[in-house]
Design a protein around this motif. Structure first.
Motif, PDB file in Angstrom:
ATOM      1  N   SER A  41     -95.520  29.998  49.903  1.00 34.68           N
ATOM      2  CA  SER A  41     -96.736  30.732  50.255  1.00 34.68           C
ATOM      3  C   SER A  41     -97.587  29.930  51.233  1.00 34.68           C
ATOM      4  O   SER A  41     -98.122  30.485  52.209  1.00 34.68           O
ATOM      5  CB  SER A  41     -97.539  31.041  48.984  1.00 34.68           C
ATOM      6  OG  SER A  41     -96.793  31.840  48.094  1.00 34.68           O
ATOM      7  N   ALA A  42     -97.706  28.636  50.989  1.00 33.45           N
ATOM      8  CA  ALA A  42     -98.488  27.788  51.895  1.00 33.45           C
ATOM      9  C   ALA A  42     -97.845  27.713  53.268  1.00 33.45           C
ATOM     10  O   ALA A  42     -98.535  27.732  54.293  1.00 33.45           O
ATOM     11  CB  ALA A  42     -98.631  26.385  51.295  1.00 33.45           C
ATOM     12  N   SER A  43     -96.506  27.672  53.298  1.00 30.01           N
ATOM     13  CA  SER A  43     -95.802  27.611  54.592  1.00 30.01           C
ATOM     14  C   SER A  43     -96.002  28.874  55.410  1.00 30.01           C
ATOM     15  O   SER A  43     -95.907  28.849  56.637  1.00 30.01           O
ATOM     16  CB  SER A  43     -94.303  27.365  54.363  1.00 30.01           C
ATOM     17  OG  SER A  43     -93.650  28.533  53.881  1.00 30.01           O
ATOM     18  N   LYS A  44     -96.295  29.988  54.722  1.00 30.02           N
ATOM     19  CA  LYS A  44     -96.552  31.255  55.400  1.00 30.02           C
ATOM     20  C   LYS A  44     -98.037  31.445  55.708  1.00 30.02           C
ATOM     21  O   LYS A  44     -98.441  32.502  56.188  1.00 30.02           O
ATOM     22  CB  LYS A  44     -96.062  32.415  54.521  1.00 30.02           C
ATOM     23  CG  LYS A  44     -94.550  32.477  54.346  1.00 30.02           C
ATOM     24  CD  LYS A  44     -94.118  33.427  53.236  1.00 30.02           C
ATOM     25  CE  LYS A  44     -94.427  34.866  53.543  1.00 30.02           C
ATOM     26  NZ  LYS A  44     -93.617  35.404  54.646  1.00 30.02           N
ATOM     27  N   GLY A  45     -98.831  30.426  55.387  1.00 30.62           N
ATOM     28  CA  GLY A  45    -100.268  30.502  55.645  1.00 30.62           C
ATOM     29  C   GLY A  45    -101.015  31.363  54.664  1.00 30.62           C
ATOM     30  O   GLY A  45    -102.146  31.788  54.931  1.00 30.62           O
ATOM     31  N   LEU A  46    -100.432  31.605  53.494  1.00 28.52           N
ATOM     32  CA  LEU A  46    -101.040  32.491  52.507  1.00 28.52           C
ATOM     33  C   LEU A  46    -101.896  31.748  51.495  1.00 28.52           C
ATOM     34  O   LEU A  46    -102.845  32.309  50.946  1.00 28.52           O
ATOM     35  CB  LEU A  46     -99.943  33.260  51.758  1.00 28.52           C
ATOM     36  CG  LEU A  46     -99.069  34.193  52.599  1.00 28.52           C
ATOM     37  CD1 LEU A  46     -97.887  34.677  51.770  1.00 28.52           C
ATOM     38  CD2 LEU A  46     -99.899  35.376  53.095  1.00 28.52           C
ATOM     39  N   ALA A  47    -101.546  30.499  51.205  1.00 31.56           N
ATOM     40  CA  ALA A  47    -102.209  29.755  50.129  1.00 31.56           C
ATOM     41  C   ALA A  47    -102.608  28.374  50.624  1.00 31.56           C
ATOM     42  O   ALA A  47    -101.908  27.778  51.454  1.00 31.56           O
ATOM     43  CB  ALA A  47    -101.275  29.631  48.932  1.00 31.56           C
ATOM     44  N   PRO A  48    -103.717  27.837  50.112  1.00 31.73           N
ATOM     45  CA  PRO A  48    -104.136  26.490  50.514  1.00 31.73           C
ATOM     46  C   PRO A  48    -103.200  25.425  49.956  1.00 31.73           C
ATOM     47  O   PRO A  48    -102.797  25.485  48.790  1.00 31.73           O
ATOM     48  CB  PRO A  48    -105.544  26.363  49.912  1.00 31.73           C
ATOM     49  CG  PRO A  48    -105.590  27.347  48.808  1.00 31.73           C
ATOM     50  CD  PRO A  48    -104.681  28.468  49.185  1.00 31.73           C
ATOM     51  N   SER A  49    -102.845  24.456  50.767  1.00 31.16           N
ATOM     52  CA  SER A  49    -101.906  23.414  50.345  1.00 31.16           C
ATOM     53  C   SER A  49    -102.476  22.580  49.202  1.00 31.16           C
ATOM     54  O   SER A  49    -101.726  22.051  48.377  1.00 31.16           O
ATOM     55  CB  SER A  49    -101.542  22.516  51.523  1.00 31.16           C
ATOM     56  OG  SER A  49    -102.711  21.931  52.072  1.00 31.16           O
ATOM     57  N   GLN A  50    -103.811  22.459  49.105  1.00 27.44           N
ATOM     58  CA  GLN A  50    -104.383  21.666  48.022  1.00 27.44           C
ATOM     59  C   GLN A  50    -104.115  22.306  46.659  1.00 27.44           C
ATOM     60  O   GLN A  50    -104.023  21.611  45.643  1.00 27.44           O
ATOM     61  CB  GLN A  50    -105.891  21.439  48.219  1.00 27.44           C
ATOM     62  CG  GLN A  50    -106.736  22.688  48.295  1.00 27.44           C
ATOM     63  CD  GLN A  50    -106.985  23.118  49.735  1.00 27.44           C
ATOM     64  OE1 GLN A  50    -106.120  22.934  50.598  1.00 27.44           O
ATOM     65  NE2 GLN A  50    -108.173  23.664  49.991  1.00 27.44           N
ATOM     66  N   ASP A  51    -103.980  23.634  46.619  1.00 28.23           N
ATOM     67  CA  ASP A  51    -103.632  24.282  45.353  1.00 28.23           C
ATOM     68  C   ASP A  51    -102.209  23.914  44.944  1.00 28.23           C
ATOM     69  O   ASP A  51    -101.924  23.732  43.751  1.00 28.23           O
ATOM     70  CB  ASP A  51    -103.767  25.799  45.483  1.00 28.23           C
ATOM     71  CG  ASP A  51    -105.204  26.269  45.292  1.00 28.23           C
ATOM     72  OD1 ASP A  51    -106.104  25.405  45.305  1.00 28.23           O
ATOM     73  OD2 ASP A  51    -105.432  27.476  45.146  1.00 28.23           O
ATOM     74  N   THR A  52    -101.318  23.820  45.916  1.00 30.37           N
ATOM     75  CA  THR A  52     -99.952  23.396  45.611  1.00 30.37           C
ATOM     76  C   THR A  52     -99.966  22.006  45.002  1.00 30.37           C
ATOM     77  O   THR A  52     -99.264  21.736  44.018  1.00 30.37           O
ATOM     78  CB  THR A  52     -99.091  23.406  46.886  1.00 30.37           C
ATOM     79  OG1 THR A  52     -99.091  24.719  47.451  1.00 30.37           O
ATOM     80  CG2 THR A  52     -97.653  22.995  46.578  1.00 30.37           C
TER      81      THR A  52
END
Length: 372
Positions: A285-296
């Motif tokens: 999701s982060a790689s698709k720009g959907l989610a913030p990387s800090q949440d990962t």
């Protein structure tokens, strides 16, 4: 473990309502409870070799004390028992014991036993009632609730089965005391999942109470009850998983592909596959720009603190292959007319269903994930 109050989660399905009871000593009280709820019935217990040693005597003593007639069939411990051969063995044992259609099957064990026994109950004599007595954390918060039953195929996990709701769930907290630490941690992945789907406040509570949950304090019972209530909410909204219930599969598309690739072996427990899968879902999701990387990063930190793997590289044994994983994903139950469907996220507590995901995009992502 400190004493815990009895928690009850009601599943009000029309015409098939049942309760999930969560607390200590439920196996000792099972006989009288079952006698009162199912008068005049006989009982067929399905369990596995490990649970038979640790928990079966507690249950049979309770049934005997209540004067209940019962028979037992025991299958080998492990995911390999979710097969046609073991299903046949269990159904034939039910018939050999002359259990009638109105009698009750008891699934005593973890998710494997619950899925197998529930499916056997669904097909034996064209459908028998059954009771879930989950003895693992994973089963108590996930597989014992909601009526999914089934077995595996060489083509993929849980591809053969039926929706068949239990009549009662008895989640005995005392049974968790005998779980190996790895098994408990694997179950915790499913606990964390409910916060990651749509309840960031619950995930924050888990972060604050993780230690007490693992040590067996009162937070353990509360965590299980809240997880069961969360799953119940999805089951009531979408019993047959044609819509929002699919959100409960966060991490499972990747996780099931990993389980299939490792042959459903001890290399990777189901909850461990889900843990890695949830991280992959957040990373994708982060790689698709959907989610913030800090949440990962927050997800990874929490799962690591629970002793769970968070990378494909954490799986012992031979290196896995991106093409094989993609082939496994293509067999997933969430594939619709060949199009890939994933549960992705816009951040913690913000999961959503994404349809028509491009296979090439997934293949490229897995290639990078295998290098991490």
């Amino acid at each position: 473990m400190p004493s815990a109050a009895l928690h009850t989660v009601h599943v009000p399905l029309e015409g098939r309502a049942y309760d999930i009871l969560i607390g200590p000593g439920l196996l000792e009280g099972a006989g009288e409870r079952l006698k009162a709820q199912f008068p005049g019935r006989r009982f067929g217990i399905v369990t596995d070799t490990e649970v038979a040693r640790a928990q079966l005597p507690r249950l049979t003593a309770s049934l005997d004390a209540a004067g209940l007639n019962h028979a037992t069939v025991t299958v080998p411990n492990g995911e390999a028992s979710k097969s046609f051969s073991r299903l046949n063995e269990v159904v034939e044992a039910i018939l050999a014991a002359r259990l009638e259609r109105g009698d009750i099957i008891i699934a005593l064990g973890g998710g494997v036993v619950g899925d197998l026994a529930g499916f056997a109950a669904a097909v034996a004599r064209r459908g028998m009632d059954f009771v879930q007595v989950p003895t693992s954390l994973l089963a108590q918060v996930d597989s014992s609730v909601g009526g999914k039953t089934g077995i595996n195929s060489p083509h993929g996990k849980n591809l053969i089965g039926a929706f068949h709701q239990p009549r009662l769930v008895l989640a005995d907290l005392d049974a968790l005391a005998t779980l190996p630490p790895r098994e408990f941690a694997a179950g915790y992945a499913e606990v964390a999942k409910y916060g990651l789907i749509d309840d960031e406040a619950y995930f924050f509570w888990l972060e604050e109470n993780q230690r007490e949950i693992f040590e067996g304090g009162p937070a353990r019972a509360e965590a299980i009850a809240r997880a069961c209530a969360a799953k119940t909410r999805f089951v009531l909204a979408d019993e047959k998983e044609t819509g929002v219930r699919a959100l409960l599969n966060l991490g499972h598309t990747f996780g099931h592909a990993l389980e299939t690739a490792t042959g459903y072996s001890s290399r990777l427990l189901h909850g461990e596959g889900v843990a890695i899968g949830m991280v992959l879902a957040h990373q994708f999701s982060a790689s698709k720009g959907l989610a913030p990387s800090q949440d990962t990063g927050r997800v990874i930190q929490h799962l690591k603190a629970a002793g769970l793997p968070t990378r494909i590289a954490d799986i012992a044994g031979d290196k896995l292959d991106a093409d094989e994983l993609l082939r496994n994903i293509a067999q997933d139950k969430k594939v619709v007319r060949g199009a890939l469907t994933f549960i992705l996220t816009r951040g913690i507590g913000k999961a959503f269903i994404e349809k028509n995901v491009a296979p090439d995009e997934v293949r490229a992502f897995l290639g990078e994930a295998l290098k991490a």
